[in-house]
Design a protein around this motif. Structure first.
Motif, PDB file in Angstrom:
ATOM      1  N   ILE A 194       3.425  13.116 -14.972  1.00 16.95           N
ATOM      2  CA  ILE A 194       3.956  11.753 -14.934  1.00 16.95           C
ATOM      3  C   ILE A 194       5.334  11.692 -14.286  1.00 16.95           C
ATOM      4  N   ILE A 195       5.507  10.659 -13.448  1.00 18.77           N
ATOM      5  CA  ILE A 195       6.811  10.397 -12.835  1.00 18.77           C
ATOM      6  C   ILE A 195       7.356   9.135 -13.479  1.00 18.77           C
ATOM      7  N   GLY A 196       8.559   9.210 -14.024  1.00 22.07           N
ATOM      8  CA  GLY A 196       9.191   8.050 -14.657  1.00 22.07           C
ATOM      9  C   GLY A 196      10.366   7.599 -13.815  1.00 22.07           C
ATOM     10  N   LEU A 197      10.373   6.328 -13.503  1.00 24.15           N
ATOM     11  CA  LEU A 197      11.423   5.768 -12.635  1.00 24.15           C
ATOM     12  C   LEU A 197      12.207   4.724 -13.431  1.00 24.15           C
ATOM     13  N   ASP A 198      13.530   4.764 -13.315  1.00 25.43           N
ATOM     14  CA  ASP A 198      14.348   3.762 -14.008  1.00 25.43           C
ATOM     15  C   ASP A 198      15.648   3.578 -13.238  1.00 25.43           C
ATOM     16  N   ILE A 199      16.226   2.377 -13.342  1.00 23.65           N
ATOM     17  CA  ILE A 199      17.451   2.067 -12.602  1.00 23.65           C
ATOM     18  C   ILE A 199      18.704   2.517 -13.373  1.00 23.65           C
ATOM     19  N   SER A 200      18.556   2.764 -14.682  1.00 22.25           N
ATOM     20  CA  SER A 200      19.734   3.015 -15.518  1.00 22.25           C
ATOM     21  C   SER A 200      19.948   4.502 -15.765  1.00 22.25           C
ATOM     22  N   SER A 201      21.082   5.021 -15.269  1.00 22.06           N
ATOM     23  CA  SER A 201      21.376   6.441 -15.518  1.00 22.06           C
ATOM     24  C   SER A 201      21.591   6.678 -17.014  1.00 22.06           C
ATOM     25  N   ARG A 254      15.816   5.005  -9.736  1.00 23.86           N
ATOM     26  CA  ARG A 254      15.483   4.063  -8.648  1.00 23.86           C
ATOM     27  C   ARG A 254      15.348   2.647  -9.196  1.00 23.86           C
ATOM     28  N   ASP A 255      15.436   1.704  -8.276  1.00 26.75           N
ATOM     29  CA  ASP A 255      15.257   0.287  -8.599  1.00 26.75           C
ATOM     30  C   ASP A 255      13.787  -0.064  -8.349  1.00 26.75           C
ATOM     31  N   MET A 256      13.108  -0.550  -9.374  1.00 27.56           N
ATOM     32  CA  MET A 256      11.670  -0.842  -9.197  1.00 27.56           C
ATOM     33  C   MET A 256      11.448  -2.049  -8.293  1.00 27.56           C
ATOM     34  N   ARG A 257      12.527  -2.778  -7.953  1.00 26.12           N
ATOM     35  CA  ARG A 257      12.335  -3.935  -7.072  1.00 26.12           C
ATOM     36  C   ARG A 257      11.923  -3.507  -5.671  1.00 26.12           C
ATOM     37  N   ASP A 258      12.277  -2.295  -5.283  1.00 24.60           N
ATOM     38  CA  ASP A 258      11.892  -1.805  -3.949  1.00 24.60           C
ATOM     39  C   ASP A 258      12.077  -0.298  -3.944  1.00 24.60           C
ATOM     40  N   LEU A 305      12.944  -9.005 -14.041  1.00 26.93           N
ATOM     41  CA  LEU A 305      12.996  -9.481 -12.652  1.00 26.93           C
ATOM     42  C   LEU A 305      12.836 -11.000 -12.699  1.00 26.93           C
ATOM     43  N   THR A 306      13.952 -11.697 -12.681  1.00 35.42           N
ATOM     44  CA  THR A 306      13.900 -13.151 -12.896  1.00 35.42           C
ATOM     45  C   THR A 306      13.564 -13.912 -11.614  1.00 35.42           C
ATOM     46  N   GLU A 307      13.734 -13.275 -10.448  1.00 35.98           N
ATOM     47  CA  GLU A 307      13.550 -13.998  -9.181  1.00 35.98           C
ATOM     48  C   GLU A 307      12.214 -13.639  -8.537  1.00 35.98           C
ATOM     49  N   VAL A 308      11.561 -14.627  -7.950  1.00 34.58           N
ATOM     50  CA  VAL A 308      10.219 -14.420  -7.384  1.00 34.58           C
ATOM     51  C   VAL A 308      10.239 -13.345  -6.287  1.00 34.58           C
ATOM     52  N   GLU A 309      11.287 -13.371  -5.433  1.00 36.73           N
ATOM     53  CA  GLU A 309      11.304 -12.368  -4.355  1.00 36.73           C
ATOM     54  C   GLU A 309      11.401 -10.943  -4.910  1.00 36.73           C
ATOM     55  N   CYS A 315       8.663  -5.905  -5.970  1.00 37.44           N
ATOM     56  CA  CYS A 315       8.272  -4.845  -6.915  1.00 37.44           C
ATOM     57  C   CYS A 315       6.750  -4.622  -6.833  1.00 37.44           C
ATOM     58  N   LEU A 316       5.987  -5.713  -6.855  1.00 40.30           N
ATOM     59  CA  LEU A 316       4.525  -5.576  -6.828  1.00 40.30           C
ATOM     60  C   LEU A 316       4.040  -5.002  -5.496  1.00 40.30           C
ATOM     61  N   GLU A 317       4.728  -5.347  -4.412  1.00 39.16           N
ATOM     62  CA  GLU A 317       4.365  -4.748  -3.105  1.00 39.16           C
ATOM     63  C   GLU A 317       4.644  -3.248  -3.127  1.00 39.16           C
ATOM     64  N   SER A 318       5.751  -2.867  -3.758  1.00 38.01           N
ATOM     65  CA  SER A 318       6.053  -1.430  -3.880  1.00 38.01           C
ATOM     66  C   SER A 318       4.979  -0.742  -4.719  1.00 38.01           C
ATOM     67  N   VAL A 319       4.560  -1.392  -5.803  1.00 37.30           N
ATOM     68  CA  VAL A 319       3.483  -0.838  -6.634  1.00 37.30           C
ATOM     69  C   VAL A 319       2.232  -0.635  -5.776  1.00 37.30           C
ATOM     70  N   ASN A 320       1.875  -1.664  -5.024  1.00 37.86           N
ATOM     71  CA  ASN A 320       0.654  -1.609  -4.207  1.00 37.86           C
ATOM     72  C   ASN A 320       0.699  -0.432  -3.215  1.00 37.86           C
ATOM     73  N   ARG A 321       1.870  -0.224  -2.583  1.00 40.06           N
ATOM     74  CA  ARG A 321       2.028   0.890  -1.620  1.00 40.06           C
ATOM     75  C   ARG A 321       1.828   2.244  -2.289  1.00 40.06           C
ATOM     76  N   HIS A 322       2.095   2.320  -3.608  1.00 43.97           N
ATOM     77  CA  HIS A 322       2.020   3.604  -4.303  1.00 43.97           C
ATOM     78  C   HIS A 322       0.705   3.815  -5.038  1.00 43.97           C
ATOM     79  N   LEU A 323      -0.239   2.868  -4.859  1.00 45.11           N
ATOM     80  CA  LEU A 323      -1.556   3.043  -5.482  1.00 45.11           C
ATOM     81  C   LEU A 323      -2.526   3.696  -4.506  1.00 45.11           C
ATOM     82  N   GLU A 324      -3.317   4.618  -5.010  1.00 38.60           N
ATOM     83  CA  GLU A 324      -4.420   5.169  -4.216  1.00 38.60           C
ATOM     84  C   GLU A 324      -5.444   4.060  -3.989  1.00 38.60           C
TER      85      GLU A 324
END
Ligand SMILES: C[S@@+](CC[C@H](N)C(=O)[O-])C[C@H]1O[C@@H](n2cnc3c(N)ncnc32)[C@H](O)[C@@H]1O
Length: 269
Positions: free
Chosen positions: A66-73, A99-103, A123-127, A132-141
């Motif tokens: 498992i790879i865990g990603l988070d923005i907060s050190s 990392r920032d899950m927004r991109d 993530l309060t803003e639509v963009e 974030c969801l586009e980044s998720v999609n790029r990382h899915l098989e």
């Protein structure tokens, strides 16, 4: 509406938010579900907003890479400390990324990507949600699964202004150095148009020498409705395959107060 600059929900800005996290959230109802999901996928798993390792450590113990990603050190440092307590075979299955899950781009694809425990609602803003969801999609098989939960703000809850007064939320706990802490909660603002709520998580701390502190963690969260999620996911190339209200597969019911929306999706063609 008050603008909050720390988009992580306060996990970057406040040491105390990270420090108390594992004490205020002894929540484990979802762990077996994530283990089963990960096993079905065959792994490896990418988990976004992984925090202090509440879910990734049990998954690694169950044999999942498992790879865990988070923005907060701050959160990742606590997570590292927990991982260090594990056997080498478990430690070797976990990779942490700040990392920032927004991109993000980690040049790898996964059969399963997850965002547990409503973290997408920071993530309060639509963009930001879309990117974030586009980044998720790029990382899915191809055919890969995406799974996330968000809290469900029922119409009854949206009408109720009772939460705009401080109320108790978690029982008192004691830190290893003897500090006694109890937490209260209070809604500060609700913007019905942006679907954003500003909330205070308030820690009342009594030190061993009697010194008292009141620490306020103010953060914004975005609430979602089910069809909005379906459309948002489609814009990012993800097809929603299920909307549930619990880990037993009960269909989503927007009327459930203090409930959640569990979303499963797959990479579109
Ligand atoms: C409520 S905690 C959840 C932690 C963990 N997933 C769990 O279930 O216990 C929210 C986490 O989201 C992280 N987070 C918030 N915004 C983020 C972002 N833009 N990118 C990555 N992580 C983020 C925070 O740092 C924090 O660790």
């Amino acid at each position: 509406m008050e603008e909050i600059t720390d988009i992580s929900g306060g996990y970057i800005e406040h040491d105390f938010v990270a420090e108390y996290y594992d004490y205020i959230l002894p929540y484990a109802d979802d762990i077996d579900y994530y283990i089963n999901l990960a096993k079905q996928s065959g792994g490896p798993v990418l988990e976004l907003a992984t925090g202090t390792g509440r879910t990734i450590i049990p998954l690694a113990k169950a044999g999942i890479e498992i790879i865990g990603l988070d923005i907060s050190s701050r959160m990742l440092n606590l997570c590292r400390k927990q991982i260090e307590k594990e056997k080498e075979v478990v430690r070797s299955r976990i990779t942490l990324l700040e990392r920032d899950m927004r991109d993000f781009n980690i040049n790898r694809t996964f059969p399963l990507v997850t965002i547990p425990y409503s973290s997408f609602t920071y993530l309060t803003e639509v963009e930001d949600q879309l990117s974030c969801l586009e980044s998720v999609n790029r990382h899915l098989e191809p055919g890969g699964t995406f799974f996330m939960t968000v809290f469900n703000e029922s119409v009854q809850a949206l009408e109720d202004t009772g939460a705009f007064k401080e109320f108790d939320i978690t029982p008192e706990f004691t830190m290893p150095d003897g500090r006694k802490v109890y937490r209260r909660f209070c809604y500060v603002e609700r913007d019905y148009t942006r679907q954003v709520e500003v909330k205070d998580s308030i820690f009342y701390v009594t030190h061993r020498n009697g010194k008292k502190e009141r620490l306020v963690h103010r953060f914004s969260m975005r609430y979602f409705f089910s069809f909005e999620l379906i459309h948002l996911f489609a814009r990012a190339g993800l097809e929603v395959t299920g909307l549930y209200s619990d880990y037993n597969g009960t269909p989503h019911d927007a009327a459930i107060r203090d409930g959640m929306i569990i979303v499963t999706a797959r990479k579109g063609n």
